[in-house]
Design a protein around this motif. Sequence first.
Motif, PDB file in Angstrom:
ATOM      1  N   GLU A   1     -18.582  25.553  46.457  1.00 31.47           N
ATOM      2  CA  GLU A   1     -18.303  26.978  46.338  1.00 31.47           C
ATOM      3  C   GLU A   1     -19.563  27.801  46.615  1.00 31.47           C
ATOM      4  OE1 GLU A   1     -16.520  27.935  42.626  1.00 31.47           O
ATOM      5  OE2 GLU A   1     -14.724  26.712  42.977  1.00 31.47           O
TER       6      GLU A   1
ATOM      7  N   ALA B   1     -19.964  25.588  42.326  1.00 33.44           N
ATOM      8  CA  ALA B   1     -19.186  24.424  41.888  1.00 33.44           C
ATOM      9  C   ALA B   1     -18.985  23.505  43.081  1.00 33.44           C
ATOM     10  CB  ALA B   1     -17.841  24.852  41.302  1.00 33.44           C
TER      11      ALA B   1
ATOM     12  N   ARG C   1     -16.032  20.798  44.378  1.00 31.44           N
ATOM     13  CA  ARG C   1     -14.670  20.333  44.112  1.00 31.44           C
ATOM     14  C   ARG C   1     -14.202  19.400  45.221  1.00 31.44           C
ATOM     15  NH1 ARG C   1     -11.398  23.964  45.229  1.00 31.44           N
ATOM     16  NH2 ARG C   1     -12.576  25.882  45.627  1.00 31.44           N
ATOM     17  N   LYS C   2     -13.420  18.408  44.850  1.00 30.43           N
ATOM     18  CA  LYS C   2     -12.809  17.529  45.847  1.00 30.43           C
ATOM     19  C   LYS C   2     -11.551  18.199  46.397  1.00 30.43           C
ATOM     20  CE  LYS C   2     -14.501  13.131  43.988  1.00 30.43           C
ATOM     21  NZ  LYS C   2     -14.124  11.761  43.556  1.00 30.43           N
TER      22      LYS C   2
ATOM     23  N   ARG D   1      -8.820  26.863  48.350  1.00 29.97           N
ATOM     24  CA  ARG D   1      -7.868  25.878  47.821  1.00 29.97           C
ATOM     25  C   ARG D   1      -6.961  25.349  48.925  1.00 29.97           C
ATOM     26  NH1 ARG D   1      -9.458  24.453  42.581  1.00 29.97           N
ATOM     27  NH2 ARG D   1     -10.449  26.300  41.669  1.00 29.97           N
TER      28      ARG D   1
END
Length: 250
Positions: A46, A57, A59-60, A97
């Motif tokens: 991010e 952050a 994230r996978k 996302r």
Amino acid sequence: SQLRVANGFRLELYSTDVPLARWPLATPRGDLIVARTRADEIVLLERDANGDGKPDAVRKLLTNLRHPHGLALHDGWLYVGESNGIGRLRFAAESGRVSGAFEHGVGDFTADGFHTTKTLGFGPDGWLYVSQGSSCNVCIEKDERRATIMRMQPDGSQREIYATGLRNSVGLDWAPWDGTLYATENGRDLLGDDLPPDELNRIEQNKFYGWPFVHGAGMPYPELGAGHAAEAARAIAPADAFRAHNAPLG
């Protein structure tokens, strides 16, 4: 200590949370999508919204892939080049996302031998371009799609070979001054530390760039060059391509 940074630039560590990182892709929002090829996953860093110089952050986004490498964003889709094909899933750039199923538009690429990664990019013409490296150091390929740059429609249809004789074009992009495609060329091995020189080529449709017969400005390979003079004569030399089109090199 090996890196040299040009005046006006600086180099700093951004994240230590993505070992085995292979290919990064910046999103319009400023996030960074990274392919971890040997980990078989895609992660998202991010953007640094709080200004501390680090991603806010990690994230996978996707796991259990087959050696993902090339990444591209197009019309709300995230495209992923795996060793055996190309898949895509919906990606919302404003939130970072993914959603929906991972669709395999292409699943029949070969992944044996050397250079199993696939690099992706969307050209100004809206076609999806894919580079696929050779299966060997120097050889005549059984699969004509190896050591080429291909292109296809975003859904995987109308596939065609765009340029050949490119042993391993890991990096490709379009010049902002005229929309022309350029690609790197990782040359063959076992000729010493300085031969052959790696190349940056101006890629034109239906052109042949030398491998596995010659490199550079018509220098033959000892294994196949002498026995394939006609094929070698068709090869485009990188310096000639630059001079012919007066490409600005900066």
